[in-house]
Design an enzyme around this catalytic site. Structure first.
Site, PDB file in Angstrom:
ATOM      1  N   ASP A 124      41.129  43.017  43.531  1.00 60.19           N
ATOM      2  CA  ASP A 124      40.462  41.908  44.182  1.00 60.19           C
ATOM      3  C   ASP A 124      41.400  41.421  45.297  1.00 60.19           C
ATOM      4  O   ASP A 124      42.604  41.696  45.270  1.00 60.19           O
ATOM      5  CB  ASP A 124      40.227  40.797  43.142  1.00 60.19           C
ATOM      6  CG  ASP A 124      39.775  39.505  43.780  1.00 60.19           C
ATOM      7  OD1 ASP A 124      38.778  39.529  44.523  1.00 60.19           O
ATOM      8  OD2 ASP A 124      40.426  38.466  43.538  1.00 60.19           O
ATOM      9  N   MET A 125      40.868  40.697  46.262  1.00 61.08           N
ATOM     10  CA  MET A 125      41.708  40.249  47.384  1.00 61.08           C
ATOM     11  C   MET A 125      42.094  38.776  47.300  1.00 61.08           C
ATOM     12  O   MET A 125      43.240  38.434  47.060  1.00 61.08           O
ATOM     13  CB  MET A 125      41.013  40.564  48.708  1.00 61.08           C
ATOM     14  CG  MET A 125      40.964  42.061  48.998  1.00 61.08           C
ATOM     15  SD  MET A 125      40.164  42.457  50.564  1.00 61.08           S
ATOM     16  CE  MET A 125      41.306  41.722  51.731  1.00 61.08           C
ATOM     17  N   ASP A 126      41.114  37.881  47.493  1.00 63.84           N
ATOM     18  CA  ASP A 126      41.432  36.447  47.522  1.00 63.84           C
ATOM     19  C   ASP A 126      41.857  35.953  46.149  1.00 63.84           C
ATOM     20  O   ASP A 126      41.161  36.155  45.155  1.00 63.84           O
ATOM     21  CB  ASP A 126      40.216  35.658  48.020  1.00 63.84           C
ATOM     22  CG  ASP A 126      39.876  36.021  49.462  1.00 63.84           C
ATOM     23  OD1 ASP A 126      40.501  35.460  50.365  1.00 63.84           O
ATOM     24  OD2 ASP A 126      39.011  36.897  49.669  1.00 63.84           O
ATOM     25  N   THR A 130      36.343  43.813  46.420  1.00 61.91           N
ATOM     26  CA  THR A 130      36.364  42.436  46.910  1.00 61.91           C
ATOM     27  C   THR A 130      34.974  41.856  47.126  1.00 61.91           C
ATOM     28  O   THR A 130      34.000  42.599  47.278  1.00 61.91           O
ATOM     29  CB  THR A 130      37.169  42.397  48.241  1.00 61.91           C
ATOM     30  OG1 THR A 130      37.142  41.064  48.775  1.00 61.91           O
ATOM     31  CG2 THR A 130      36.583  43.351  49.278  1.00 61.91           C
ATOM     32  N   SER A 176      38.690  35.852  39.246  1.00 64.03           N
ATOM     33  CA  SER A 176      37.463  35.057  39.187  1.00 64.03           C
ATOM     34  C   SER A 176      36.350  35.759  38.411  1.00 64.03           C
ATOM     35  O   SER A 176      36.501  36.899  37.971  1.00 64.03           O
ATOM     36  CB  SER A 176      36.985  34.730  40.607  1.00 64.03           C
ATOM     37  OG  SER A 176      37.953  33.930  41.276  1.00 64.03           O
ATOM     38  N   ASN A 189      33.650  37.111  39.385  1.00 60.44           N
ATOM     39  CA  ASN A 189      33.151  38.374  39.940  1.00 60.44           C
ATOM     40  C   ASN A 189      34.074  39.548  39.602  1.00 60.44           C
ATOM     41  O   ASN A 189      33.764  40.692  39.915  1.00 60.44           O
ATOM     42  CB  ASN A 189      32.904  38.272  41.457  1.00 60.44           C
ATOM     43  CG  ASN A 189      34.144  37.922  42.255  1.00 60.44           C
ATOM     44  OD1 ASN A 189      35.203  37.628  41.704  1.00 60.44           O
ATOM     45  ND2 ASN A 189      34.014  37.935  43.570  1.00 60.44           N
TER      46      ASN A 189
END
Length: 249
Positions: free
Chosen positions: A16-18, A50, A201, A203
């Site tokens: 994941d990125m953020d 992402t 998160s 997701n």
């Protein structure tokens, strides 16, 4: 977390990125960069998985010199190492119209991702002629967000998650990072047991639970930590590098 995890052969790292790969300045730390480079040199596929669109994640992938697949918009799109579109799953335009009505009803901030742009707070006149990949609400008020979630839950055409505690992310039903990762594994001839997936998160939960090793960030939402096999450092403590060094190198 008390159970000793068995070491698995990691052939793919899904990031994941953020809140995961990126620090709070939206940068990739030198330690994370180095660990990713070493993993790639060892022959491990590093795949960004992402909620971002291709337009907002492609430069990061290039800067890391990633050579594998890209999973974008929570799995709505998959791109191969050459940048070719492998799969796309869109929201039905009727659903987009309903979601826009909900933003008006609840005076909620929103954003939406079409195949060519991220729209924030303004919406194109010709929205019905466009192809939509994701819709997002940004609602700081807990009560309002709860009401919106309850309303959304009645619609069985939608996949509902979040990428922060104050937002709601909506994709077409069945669209998840985990499903996209399964497709990528099939393309590469490996299984999800060979995957280490990392995120913070809602997701990210499905890919974390389905991966051979599911890693939650130290800054992850509590439900994500509960679903994970292992908890690494936060996104400002090079948590990605810590996990790669422990499980993949």
């Amino acid at each position: 977390m008390g159970v000793e995890l068995e070491q698995k052969e990691i052939k793919l790292i899904a990031l994941d990125m953020d809140g995961t790969l990126l620090n709070d300045e939206m940068e990739i730390s030198p330690k994370n960069r180095l660990a990713i480079r070493e993993a790639q040199e060892k022959g491990v596929h590093v795949v960004l998985s992402t909620g971002r669109s291709l337009l907002t994640c492609r430069d990061y992938a290039k800067s890391l010199e990633l050579k594998s697949y890209l999973i974008t918009v929570n799995g709505s799109e998959i791109y191969d190492g050459e940048g070719n579109l492998v799969e796309r799953n869109s929201l039905h335009n009727d659903e987009i119209a309903k979601l826009i009505e909900m933003t008006k009803k609840h005076s909620a901030k929103f954003w939406a991702v079409s195949t060519d742009k991220v729209w924030r707070e303004n919406f194109p006149e010709n929205a019905a002629e466009m192809e939509w990949l994701k819709f997002g609400f940004n609602i700081a008020d807990d009560e309002v967000r709860k009401l919106v979630l309850e309303e959304l839950a009645l619609n069985k055409e939608l996949e509902i998650s979040n990428s922060s505690l104050t937002n709601i992310e909506i994709n077409a039903v069945g669209v998840t990072k985990a499903k996209a990762l399964n497709r990528v594994c099939n393309e590469l001839g490996i299984t999800m047991d060979n995957v280490m997936a990392m995120g913070d998160s809602l997701n990210d939960i499905l890919m974390i639970t389905e991966a051979g090793i599911g890693v939650a960030m130290g800054n992850a939402q509590d439900t994500v930590k509960e679903a994970a096999d292992w908890i690494t450092g936060t996104n400002v403590e090079d948590g990605v590098a810590q996990a790669i060094r422990k499980w993949a190198l």
